[in-house]
Enzyme design. Structure first.
Site, PDB file in Angstrom:
ATOM      1  N   ARG A  51       0.867  -1.175   0.000  1.00 48.24           N
ATOM      2  CA  ARG A  51       0.000   0.000   0.000  1.00 48.24           C
ATOM      3  C   ARG A  51       0.905   1.227   0.000  1.00 48.24           C
ATOM      4  NH1 ARG A  51      -3.521  -2.815  -1.417  1.00 48.24           N
ATOM      5  NH2 ARG A  51      -5.608  -3.136  -0.535  1.00 48.24           N
TER       6      ARG A  51
ATOM      7  N   HIS B  53      -1.877   0.351  -9.756  1.00 53.05           N
ATOM      8  CA  HIS B  53      -2.488  -0.594  -8.813  1.00 53.05           C
ATOM      9  C   HIS B  53      -3.115  -1.763  -9.561  1.00 53.05           C
ATOM     10  CE1 HIS B  53      -4.423  -0.953  -4.581  1.00 53.05           C
ATOM     11  NE2 HIS B  53      -4.125  -2.134  -5.087  1.00 53.05           N
TER      12      HIS B  53
ATOM     13  N   GLU C   8      -4.493   7.589  -4.510  1.00 48.69           N
ATOM     14  CA  GLU C   8      -4.852   6.894  -5.746  1.00 48.69           C
ATOM     15  C   GLU C   8      -6.249   7.321  -6.181  1.00 48.69           C
ATOM     16  OE1 GLU C   8      -4.455   2.645  -5.306  1.00 48.69           O
ATOM     17  OE2 GLU C   8      -2.428   2.800  -4.550  1.00 48.69           O
TER      18      GLU C   8
HETATM   19  C1  8YV Z   1      -7.646  -4.848  -5.386  1.00 39.85           C
HETATM   20  C2  8YV Z   1      -5.730  -5.056  -3.888  1.00 39.85           C
HETATM   21  O1  8YV Z   1      -8.074  -5.140  -6.661  1.00 39.85           O
HETATM   22  O2  8YV Z   1      -6.757  -7.029  -3.211  1.00 39.85           O
HETATM   23  C3  8YV Z   1      -6.187  -5.982  -2.846  1.00 39.85           C
HETATM   24  O3  8YV Z   1      -5.983  -5.654  -1.663  1.00 39.85           O
HETATM   25  O4  8YV Z   1      -5.017  -4.137  -3.636  1.00 39.85           O
HETATM   26  C4  8YV Z   1      -6.219  -5.292  -5.271  1.00 39.85           C
HETATM   27  O5  8YV Z   1      -6.164  -6.643  -5.554  1.00 39.85           O
HETATM   28  C5  8YV Z   1      -7.785  -3.378  -5.132  1.00 39.85           C
HETATM   29  O6  8YV Z   1      -7.744  -3.197  -3.762  1.00 39.85           O
HETATM   30  C6  8YV Z   1      -9.102  -2.854  -5.701  1.00 39.85           C
HETATM   31  O7  8YV Z   1      -9.110  -1.470  -5.579  1.00 39.85           O
END
Ligand code: 8YV
Length: 322
Positions: free
Chosen positions: A237, A284, A266
């Site tokens: 993150r 992302h 983001e």
């Molecule tokens: C998601 C991700 O698609 O699964 C997670 O935690 O970061 C990604 O796979 C994303 O969070 C969608 O916004």
């Protein structure tokens, strides 16, 4: 009367159609104006929510009266106020495992792209700059048999380590809240303190969950521990990194390069990062393959249906609202 489901982000079409056949489905639409206002209105009589990538807390859930579950199409869940959900007795579920290998693949693609300057050299070639045998400016860093330091040896971190160990003969170092012998031993992975990992790694990959302990884990002190030829990758993150410290480190050439898939804010639409040649920036896309996103949506659908039919979902994160 059909139970009501609020869809708060883009969702796989097949899953959306299944939901629409079973439930009264309302979709939050950014084109209709203030998202929070839409959420406050729609969650009043909602029984479930499904989606990802949106901050959900008291500011947009306060009107919920009968919400049983928020089924997140993600493995990370830092964008949900878990304490508030517990207080409101709303289940939160996620979609682990199905995205592990896809996300680990992406981490490796960032390592390779950043180490070998792939995006920069692609553009350099296409712009007709290849006039003679390449020189030092086009040289990258080796990966094979180098030291791979993984911060966060969870499912995704271990999958990245396997790629390094089996695929590139890399020596694996890891830092974690605790030793993970069951994951580390098959890979000869060595547990070490964060500074030691940063000082000894040729590649540093951030694969931790975002929580109170990991927020801003990588600051200027940490970047200053890294070697000048080292490559930094973040698929965790954005908020795990002090982004200004990373930018300063890259601008000063104090590390070789960075590969980033996540950011403090983001979507990232403007940043000092965009002017730097020694950073690869992706939007992302860790889990973003059609196959994996469908598996995630199917898992999130099952979690939601289980909750609405009175069963405890397989991947509920607060089963007892603890
Ligand atoms: C998601 C991700 O698609 O699964 C997670 O935690 O970061 C990604 O796979 C994303 O969070 C969608 O916004």
């Amino acid at each position: 009367m059909k139970q009501k489901v609020v869809v708060f982000s883009q969702l796989d079409q097949d899953i959306l159609q299944r939901l629409q056949q079973q439930y009264h489905v309302v979709m939050i639409n950014p084109k209709l104006g203030d998202i929070n206002a839409q959420l406050l209105e729609q969650v009043k009589d909602a029984d479930a929510m499904i989606g990802a990538g949106r901050l959900l807390n008291a500011s947009n859930l306060a009107t919920a009266q009968q919400l049983k579950i928020i089924s997140s199409v993600s493995v990370g869940y830092d964008n949900y106020d878990m304490a508030y959900l517990n207080q409101k007795k709303i289940w939160l579920s996620n979609t682990p495992h199905v995205l592990t290998e896809t996300t680990a693949d992406l981490a490796f693609s960032l390592m390779l792209s950043a180490a070998r300057k792939v995006p920069v050299l692609d553009q350099w070639t296409k712009q007709g700059n290849w006039q003679r045998t390449v020189g030092m400016m086009q040289f990258g860093q080796d990966i094979f048999s180098k030291n791979l330091g993984i911060i966060g040896l969870g499912n995704i971190g271990a999958a990245i380590a396997r790629r390094g160990f089996y695929g590139f003969n890399m020596n694996i170092l890891y830092h974690n809240r605790r030793e993970k012998l069951e994951l580390a031993q098959p890979l000869n992975a060595r547990y070490c303190a964060l500074d030691e990992l940063l000082q000894q790694s040729d590649f540093v990959v951030l694969a931790v969950d975002l929580n109170a302990e990991s927020k801003a884990l990588m600051g200027q002190h940490e970047f200053d521990q890294m070697q000048s030829h080292a490559v930094f990758v973040n698929i965790a993150r954005g908020s795990v990194v002090d982004e200004q410290a990373l930018i300063a480190t890259l601008k000063a050439g104090k590390i070789f390069a960075a590969g980033l898939d996540v950011y403090a804010k983001e979507p990232l639409q403007e940043s000092e990062l965009f002017a730097l040649e020694n950073v690869v920036t992706l939007p992302h896309v860790g889990s973003a393959t059609a196959e994996t996103r469908k598996k995630m949506a199917e898992l999130a659908y099952r979690n939601l249906v289980d909750a609405l039919e009175g069963r405890t979902p397989a991947y509920v994160l607060n089963p007892s609202f603890s």
